[in-house]
Design a protein around this motif. Structure first.
Motif, PDB file in Angstrom:
ATOM      1  N   LYS A   1      13.415  -3.763   9.565  1.00  0.00           N
ATOM      2  CA  LYS A   1      12.266  -4.930   9.197  1.00  0.00           C
ATOM      3  C   LYS A   1      11.598  -4.869  10.500  1.00  0.00           C
ATOM      4  CE  LYS A   1      11.659  -9.778   8.307  1.00  0.00           C
ATOM      5  NZ  LYS A   1      10.583  -9.889   7.492  1.00  0.00           N
ATOM      6  N   ARG A   2      12.251  -5.476  11.606  1.00  0.00           N
ATOM      7  CA  ARG A   2      11.257  -5.407  12.991  1.00  0.00           C
ATOM      8  C   ARG A   2      10.898  -4.276  13.393  1.00  0.00           C
ATOM      9  NH1 ARG A   2      15.950  -8.600  14.069  1.00  0.00           N
ATOM     10  NH2 ARG A   2      16.723  -6.634  15.262  1.00  0.00           N
ATOM     11  N   LEU A   3      11.237  -3.111  13.286  1.00  0.00           N
ATOM     12  CA  LEU A   3      10.813  -1.889  13.402  1.00  0.00           C
ATOM     13  C   LEU A   3       9.386  -1.606  12.809  1.00  0.00           C
ATOM     14  CD1 LEU A   3      13.632   0.422  14.107  1.00  0.00           C
ATOM     15  CD2 LEU A   3      12.269  -0.436  15.999  1.00  0.00           C
ATOM     16  N   ALA A   4       9.575  -1.815  11.117  1.00  0.00           N
ATOM     17  CA  ALA A   4       8.439  -1.445  10.570  1.00  0.00           C
ATOM     18  C   ALA A   4       7.287  -2.378  10.599  1.00  0.00           C
ATOM     19  CB  ALA A   4       9.158  -1.449   8.996  1.00  0.00           C
ATOM     20  N   GLU A   5       7.538  -3.447  11.100  1.00  0.00           N
ATOM     21  CA  GLU A   5       6.698  -4.525  11.128  1.00  0.00           C
ATOM     22  C   GLU A   5       5.828  -4.503  12.491  1.00  0.00           C
ATOM     23  OE1 GLU A   5       8.266  -8.117   8.352  1.00  0.00           O
ATOM     24  OE2 GLU A   5       8.360  -8.468  10.529  1.00  0.00           O
ATOM     25  N   GLU A   6       6.622  -3.934  13.462  1.00  0.00           N
ATOM     26  CA  GLU A   6       5.655  -3.597  14.814  1.00  0.00           C
ATOM     27  C   GLU A   6       4.971  -2.189  14.701  1.00  0.00           C
ATOM     28  OE1 GLU A   6       5.406  -5.409  17.347  1.00  0.00           O
ATOM     29  OE2 GLU A   6       6.747  -7.093  16.278  1.00  0.00           O
ATOM     30  N   ASN A   7       5.506  -1.300  13.886  1.00  0.00           N
ATOM     31  CA  ASN A   7       4.782  -0.010  13.521  1.00  0.00           C
ATOM     32  C   ASN A   7       3.446  -0.648  12.831  1.00  0.00           C
ATOM     33  OD1 ASN A   7       5.909   3.055  11.632  1.00  0.00           O
ATOM     34  ND2 ASN A   7       4.107   2.473  13.025  1.00  0.00           N
ATOM     35  N   GLN A   8       3.651  -1.515  11.778  1.00  0.00           N
ATOM     36  CA  GLN A   8       2.250  -1.914  11.019  1.00  0.00           C
ATOM     37  C   GLN A   8       1.316  -2.463  11.991  1.00  0.00           C
ATOM     38  OE1 GLN A   8       1.789  -1.654   7.422  1.00  0.00           O
ATOM     39  NE2 GLN A   8      -0.265  -1.713   8.402  1.00  0.00           N
ATOM     40  N   ARG A   9       1.974  -3.252  12.895  1.00  0.00           N
ATOM     41  CA  ARG A   9       1.078  -4.019  13.742  1.00  0.00           C
ATOM     42  C   ARG A   9      -0.004  -3.009  14.748  1.00  0.00           C
ATOM     43  NH1 ARG A   9       5.435  -7.765  14.014  1.00  0.00           N
ATOM     44  NH2 ARG A   9       4.919  -9.960  13.025  1.00  0.00           N
ATOM     45  N   GLY A  10       0.867  -2.119  15.044  1.00  0.00           N
ATOM     46  CA  GLY A  10       0.098  -1.175  15.893  1.00  0.00           C
ATOM     47  C   GLY A  10      -0.738  -0.189  15.133  1.00  0.00           C
TER      48      GLY A  10
ATOM     49  N   VAL B   1      13.183  -0.087  -3.037  1.00  0.00           N
ATOM     50  CA  VAL B   1      11.755  -0.503  -2.338  1.00  0.00           C
ATOM     51  C   VAL B   1      10.782  -0.665  -3.332  1.00  0.00           C
ATOM     52  CG1 VAL B   1       9.988   0.445  -0.835  1.00  0.00           C
ATOM     53  CG2 VAL B   1      12.372   0.836  -0.215  1.00  0.00           C
ATOM     54  N   LEU B   2      10.133  -1.735  -3.548  1.00  0.00           N
ATOM     55  CA  LEU B   2       8.911  -1.915  -4.269  1.00  0.00           C
ATOM     56  C   LEU B   2       7.875  -2.565  -3.514  1.00  0.00           C
ATOM     57  CD1 LEU B   2      10.641  -3.358  -7.417  1.00  0.00           C
ATOM     58  CD2 LEU B   2       9.540  -1.307  -7.223  1.00  0.00           C
ATOM     59  N   PRO B   3       6.700  -1.860  -3.331  1.00  0.00           N
ATOM     60  CA  PRO B   3       5.496  -2.618  -2.664  1.00  0.00           C
ATOM     61  C   PRO B   3       4.768  -3.850  -3.334  1.00  0.00           C
ATOM     62  CG  PRO B   3       5.132  -0.213  -3.369  1.00  0.00           C
ATOM     63  CD  PRO B   3       6.413  -0.758  -4.077  1.00  0.00           C
ATOM     64  N   LEU B   4       4.641  -4.772  -2.610  1.00  0.00           N
ATOM     65  CA  LEU B   4       3.969  -6.070  -2.759  1.00  0.00           C
ATOM     66  C   LEU B   4       2.506  -6.238  -2.472  1.00  0.00           C
ATOM     67  CD1 LEU B   4       6.904  -8.528  -1.701  1.00  0.00           C
ATOM     68  CD2 LEU B   4       6.617  -7.579  -3.950  1.00  0.00           C
ATOM     69  N   GLY B   5       2.180  -5.328  -1.406  1.00  0.00           N
ATOM     70  CA  GLY B   5       0.539  -5.326  -1.211  1.00  0.00           C
ATOM     71  C   GLY B   5       0.483  -4.302  -0.207  1.00  0.00           C
ATOM     72  N   PRO B   6      -0.706  -4.236   0.254  1.00  0.00           N
ATOM     73  CA  PRO B   6      -1.057  -3.054   1.337  1.00  0.00           C
ATOM     74  C   PRO B   6       0.077  -3.053   2.674  1.00  0.00           C
ATOM     75  CG  PRO B   6      -3.141  -3.932   0.414  1.00  0.00           C
ATOM     76  CD  PRO B   6      -2.084  -4.869  -0.014  1.00  0.00           C
ATOM     77  N   GLN B   7       0.316  -4.488   2.868  1.00  0.00           N
ATOM     78  CA  GLN B   7       1.385  -4.409   4.121  1.00  0.00           C
ATOM     79  C   GLN B   7       2.254  -5.552   3.664  1.00  0.00           C
ATOM     80  OE1 GLN B   7      -1.066  -5.015   7.859  1.00  0.00           O
ATOM     81  NE2 GLN B   7      -2.928  -4.942   6.773  1.00  0.00           N
ATOM     82  N   GLN B   8       2.926  -5.336   2.826  1.00  0.00           N
ATOM     83  CA  GLN B   8       4.119  -6.027   2.357  1.00  0.00           C
ATOM     84  C   GLN B   8       4.866  -5.221   1.168  1.00  0.00           C
ATOM     85  OE1 GLN B   8       3.701 -10.185  -0.147  1.00  0.00           O
ATOM     86  NE2 GLN B   8       4.321 -10.834   2.123  1.00  0.00           N
ATOM     87  N   THR B   9       6.192  -5.403   1.484  1.00  0.00           N
ATOM     88  CA  THR B   9       7.349  -4.469   0.793  1.00  0.00           C
ATOM     89  C   THR B   9       8.453  -5.346   0.637  1.00  0.00           C
ATOM     90  OG1 THR B   9       6.278  -2.322   1.771  1.00  0.00           O
ATOM     91  CG2 THR B   9       8.251  -2.197   0.634  1.00  0.00           C
ATOM     92  N   VAL B  10       9.050  -5.312  -0.653  1.00  0.00           N
ATOM     93  CA  VAL B  10      10.406  -5.801  -0.683  1.00  0.00           C
ATOM     94  C   VAL B  10      11.360  -4.819  -0.777  1.00  0.00           C
ATOM     95  CG1 VAL B  10      10.278  -5.996  -3.066  1.00  0.00           C
ATOM     96  CG2 VAL B  10      11.841  -7.570  -1.965  1.00  0.00           C
TER      97      VAL B  10
END
Length: 428
Positions: free
Chosen positions: A373-382, A330-339
Motif C-alpha cells: 500500500k505504501r509503495l503504490a501510494e508513493e508511486n502514485q504521488r510521484g 482488486v476493484l477500482p474505486l476511482g482514478p487514484q483509489q483501489t480496494v
C-alpha cells in the motif's frame, strides 16, 4: 433524461477514446504508461467501461455462498452486483438493482435470504431473478414477467466465481477447465474463509497490479514475506539459481507422486498457473514458515506443497499452500483509489483456536499488504508530478509487469475498436 441526452454523455468520452487509442498505438513496450493512464478521470472511465465492464472478473469463492439463499455483493465501479445460490446449488448473478425504481436490493456484503426483497417498496424476486410480487397498486394489467432482475454473466470453476458485465464476454472456458484440475486436490467445496481484510489504497488499480507482478522491490520492502517466498517461480527465469532448480526438481517429483499438478500453464497473458517451492525448510507463508493450520486442505497429505500461484487479470492473484490459501481481489474505486480484498482459506472443519490462530495465519500478508500500500501510494504521488515521464522496465526483473501492461494495452485497444461503430452511430 431522454435517450439522446444519454448518448450525448457517452459521446463526451469520444475524444478520450481517440487519445487513449493513439497513446497505446505509439507507446514503447518497455516503458511505463503515459501519466493519464494512472490519474485521469476520463481514462479511468474508459478503464471501467472497456476493461472492468467487459472482461471476466474474479468475484469470490463458492464456499462463501454454501447453501440456497446465501449471497454476496460487490461493486464494479457504479455497477452493484449480487451473486446468489439458488435451487439445486445453481449460482446466479444479477445487477443488484430493483426493476421498480432502481434501489439496491441487497445492501450487505454477505447474507442469507429466502427471497430477494427490495428494502424500498418490497418488490420481491425469486433467487433465479423472476419478479414474484410488486404489490396490488401496480394495477391488474401489470406483467410481472417483464420485470425480472437483469442478469450478469457468471461462471465457476475450482471454487472460484467469475462475473462479467459484458453481454458477450471473452472466451475463458479453457482456463476454467485447467483451474478446476489444479484446484481438485484442495476440495474447494469443503473450505471456508478463516479471515479477510479490505485495504483501500490511494493509487490507480494498474499501479496495484504492476506492484504485484514483480518482486524487484521485495528485498527492500518485504522481510516477512521473504522468510518463505522465492523471488521467482520459474526455472526459466534468468535469475533462477542452480540451488533453486535442484529444489524444484526434487519437489516436482514429490508432487508427481501425490498426483498434484504443478506444470506452468499460460492462457495468453491474462491467466497463469504454476506450482513452485517455498524456501527450503519452509512450507507455508507464516512468520516461522511452518503450517498456519494443522488440518491440511482437501486430499493433501503433506504441508510441503510449495505455492500454487494463480494469476487472473485484471483483478486477482492467489497462493495455495498445503495448509491454507490466500486469495486476492482488486476493484477500482476511482482514478487514484483501489480496494484490495484478501481472504485466507482453510479446511472447513478446521477449528479456530485449535487448528489455527487467525492472527498468525494473516500476519505475513497483513504486513506485506501494508508495505505494498505504501509503495503504490508513493508511486502514485510521484506519477502525479509534472516531472513524471514513462520510465524503463527491466526485462529481467519486471517481465511480469511488461506482460500485464501488454495485456491491458491489447485488451483496451481491441475493446475500443469494437466500441467504435456504436460511437459512429451516436455521432450520426
Amino acid at each position: 433524461m431522454d435517450i439522446n441526452a444519454h448518448l450525448a454523455l457517452d459521446d463526451d468520452l469520444a475524444p478520450a477514446r481517440e487519445a487513449t487509442s493513439a497513446m497505446l498505438a505509439s507507446r514503447a513496450r518497455n516503458l511505463s504508461l503515459p501519466q493519464p493512464f494512472y490519474n485521469d478521470a476520463r481514462l479511468f472511465a474508459l478503464d471501467m467501461q472497456e476493461i472492468f465492464g467487459k472482461e471476466w472478473l474474479f468475484a469470490g469463492i463458492t464456499c462463501e455462498i454454501p447453501a440456497k439463499g446465501n449471497y454476496m455483493t460487490l461493486e464494479v465501479g457504479d455497477n452493484p452486483v449480487i451473486i446468489v445460490r439458488g435451487d439445486k446449488g445453481v449460482i446466479h448473478a444479477f445487477h443488484n438493482v430493483c426493476r421498480h425504481r432502481g434501489s439496491r436490493l441487497c445492501v450487505s456484503e454477505k447474507g442469507k435470504v429466502a427471497k430477494l426483497v427490495c428494502p424500498y417498496h418490497q418488490w420481491t424476486y425469486e433467487l433465479d431473478g423472476r419478479l414474484l410480487f410488486a404489490g396490488s397498486d401496480m394495477g391488474t394489467d401489470f406483467d410481472l414477467g417483464q420485470y425480472g432482475l437483469k442478469p450478469v454473466q457468471v461462471k465457476t470453476a475450482g471454487g472460484f466465481i467469475f462475473v462479467s458485465l459484458a453481454e458477450q464476454p471473452p472466451a475463458i472456458d479453457d482456463f476454467l477447465v485447467t483451474l478446476e484440475h489444479y484446484l481438485e486436490p484442495y476440495d474447494m467445496a469443503n473450505v471456508k474463509v478463516a479471515v479477510e481484510s479490505h485495504i483501500v489504497e490511494q493509487a490507480n488499480w494498474k499501479l496495484v497490479l504492476e506492484n504485484n507482478r514483480e518482486c524487484y522491490h521485495c528485498n527492500g520492502a518485504h522481510p516477512e514475506l521473504l522468510n518463505s517466498l522465492q523471488e521467482f517461480d520459474d526455472t526459466d527465469d534468468p535469475r533462477a539459481t542452480p540451488a533453486y532448480k535442484s529444489l524444484v526438481a526434487r519437489k516436482q517429483a514429490d508432487w508427481d507422486g501425490d498426483k498434484v499438478p504443478w506444470q506452468l500453464r499460460r492462457f495468453g497473458k491474462r491467466n497463469r498457473l504454476t506450482r513452485t517451492p517455498l524456501l527450503e525448510g519452509t512450507v507455508s507463508m507464516t512468520p516461522n514458515g511452518q503450517p498456519g493450520c494443522k488440518k491440511l486442505m482437501g486430499r493433501l497429505q503433506s504441508p510441503d506443497m510449495g505455492s500454487l500461484r494463480i494469476l487472473h487479470l485484471p483483478n486477482s492473484w492467489n497462493h495455495f499452500m498445503g495448509d491454507h490459501a490466500v486469495v486476492f481481489r482488486v476493484l477500482p474505486l476511482g482514478p487514484q483509489q483501489t480496494v484490495v480484498t484478501t481472504k485466507w482459506l482453510v479446511h472447513k472443519d478446521a477449528v479456530e483456536g485449535v487448528d489455527y490462530d487467525p492472527e498468525q495465519l494473516r500476519r505475513v500478508w497483513d504486513a506485506t499488504n501494508a508495505q505494498d500500500k505504501r509503495l503504490a501510494e508513493e508511486n502514485q504521488r510521484g506519477i502525479n508530478s509534472k516531472a513524471y515521464e514513462p520510465g524503463p522496465y527491466s526485462e529481467t526483473y519486471e517481465f511480469g509487469v511488461i506482460d500485464f501492461i501488454d495485456w491491458y494495452s491489447e485488451r483496451m485497444q481491441e475493446n475500443l475498436e469494437h466500441s467504435a461503430p456504436s460511437l459512429r452511430v451516436v455521432r450520426g
